[in-house]
Design an enzyme around this catalytic site. Structure first.
Site, PDB file in Angstrom:
ATOM      1  N   GLU A   1      31.257  35.597  32.479  1.00  0.00           N
ATOM      2  CA  GLU A   1      31.470  36.764  33.340  1.00  0.00           C
ATOM      3  C   GLU A   1      30.802  36.506  34.684  1.00  0.00           C
ATOM      4  OE1 GLU A   1      33.056  39.674  32.967  1.00  0.00           O
ATOM      5  OE2 GLU A   1      33.413  39.864  30.792  1.00  0.00           O
TER       6      GLU A   1
ATOM      7  N   HIS B   1      40.872  35.071  32.629  1.00  0.00           N
ATOM      8  CA  HIS B   1      41.165  36.076  31.595  1.00  0.00           C
ATOM      9  C   HIS B   1      42.630  36.506  31.682  1.00  0.00           C
ATOM     10  CE1 HIS B   1      39.727  40.024  29.444  1.00  0.00           C
ATOM     11  NE2 HIS B   1      40.508  39.280  28.680  1.00  0.00           N
TER      12      HIS B   1
ATOM     13  N   ASP C   1      41.571  39.911  35.913  1.00  0.00           N
ATOM     14  CA  ASP C   1      40.357  39.247  36.404  1.00  0.00           C
ATOM     15  C   ASP C   1      40.361  37.755  36.097  1.00  0.00           C
ATOM     16  OD1 ASP C   1      40.020  39.975  33.599  1.00  0.00           O
ATOM     17  OD2 ASP C   1      37.934  39.348  33.815  1.00  0.00           O
TER      18      ASP C   1
END
Ligand code: ZN
Length: 372
Positions: A89, A138, A150
């Site tokens: 992330e 993603h 994203d």
């Protein structure tokens, strides 16, 4: 580099498949908010890593556990991407409620953050043999298609930009730098500066030697010099300079003198016997100098061992180097002040030969042999 202590997520399960992919995401909130959410047992989401805009990297879940970041997904036909991927992330604020609360929307990616992401990807690609094609966004794996977008914003979005960034940043291995040309500052002890097959074909064959002879001599230099750490290109360059590319009288059989070893220029009338050992007759006069009888290994060992003696003192030499030095100096001693005086080619000038440009000439030959 990686903080694997301060933010740990309970949201994971045992991994049963090998790691074969990396999935990049953006968090959407602030770093503090994202990290708290990914570590909150109620959220049922997590990632292995979180990279902030300041390039700090947090590890939330160990690689050997499955983290919950991709949701319903497939990659190249394989379902449940979480099972075989590492999730990363990235801090990148886009969520309307977070922006409404006064946080600016991020539209750029700081260079330091992208560098940290690239570094982390390379570590994992190396560790798990992950190809560039399996470093994915993603949005590329989420099902149904279009469920996720994203990471957004160039260069990590849209998808074509992401693929271009991955290929440019993680794709081709770095091009090795071109080999540096030989100069007098080149160390005598170094790996071969060029491959044997190329150098052996470039050694000139003067005098009575054939091209095949020159190649055989060059190959023996690679074997004998290589075994004691001397760059065979430099030893061969010295041979070529000293013998005029194997054409000199001293280089011919049976003398096989590679570098004027013991050759002083002294002569003696032919009448009568040789003045002593270390004299050779050309049929008209006695000339002072050493005759080795054969190249491999006698003359080449005498040459390489003598070079080693210039490059290293006995203290600096390894046992195999000391043994070769001893064999070479048994042919002709070397003044103590010359021992270790030539760690580089430059040290041979004024020592191996009086010529102050000797090192430049040897380096020039080395470049010719190395094809530079
Ligand atoms: Zn995501």
């Amino acid at each position: 580099m990686i903080d694997a202590r301060t933010h740990r997520s309970p949201n994971h399960e045992p991994r049963e498949q090998a790691i074969t992919a990396i999935v990049a995401h953006h968090g959407g909130g602030t770093a503090a908010g994202d990290l708290a959410w990914l570590c909150n047992p109620a959220s049922k989401v997590s990632s292995h890593y979180y990279v902030t805009r300041a390039a700090d990297i947090y590890q939330l879940v160990d690689d050997n556990q499955v983290a919950w970041h991709a949701g319903r997904s497939a990659l190249a036909g394989a379902p449940d991407v979480n099972a075989f991927s590492i999730g990363i992330e990235l801090e990148h604020t886009t969520e309307p409620e977070v922006i409404a609360a006064g946080h600016p929307r991020h539209t750029d990616w700081p260079a330091a953050q992208l560098e940290a992401l690239a570094w982390l990807c390379r570590e994992k690609m190396d560790a798990y043999h992950i190809p560039t094609s399996k470093v994915v966004s993603h949005r590329a794996v989420a099902l149904p298609r279009g469920r996720k977008v994203d990471p957004v914003d160039a260069p990590l979005g849209p998808e074509e930009a992401f693929r271009a960034w991955v290929d440019a940043t993680l794709g081709a291995p770095p091009v090795p730098p071109a080999p540096a040309p030989y100069t007098p500052s080149r160390p005598l002890l170094a790996p071969p500066g060029a491959p044997m097959v190329l150098v052996a074909s470039r050694v000139p064959h003067g005098g009575a030697y054939t091209a095949r002879d020159a190649q055989t001599i060059a190959e023996a230099y690679y074997r004998i010099a290589g075994a004691v750490g001397v760059d065979p290109v430099l030893a061969l360059a010295q041979l070529c300079h000293e013998t005029g590319g194997l054409s000199s009288w001293w280089a011919q059989l049976p003398r096989c003198n590679p570098a004027g070893i013991g050759v002083t220029g002294e002569t003696h009338p032919l009448k009568g016997a040789a003045p002593g050992p270390g004299w050779e007759s050309d049929g008209t006069i006695w000339k002072r100098g050493l005759s080795f009888g054969r190249w491999d290994p006698t003359a080449i060992e005498a040459h390489v061992g003598r070079l080693l003696a210039y490059a290293r003192t006995d203290m600096q030499a390894s046992p195999p180097q000391r043994a070769l030095i001893a064999r070479a100096l048994a042919w002709r001693p070397l003044p103590a002040e010359f021992r270790g005086a030539a760690p580089t080619v430059a040290g041979l000038s004024g020592r191996w030969a009086a010529d102050p440009a000797y090192a430049e000439k040897v380096a020039r030959w080395a470049n010719q042999l190395a094809g530079q």
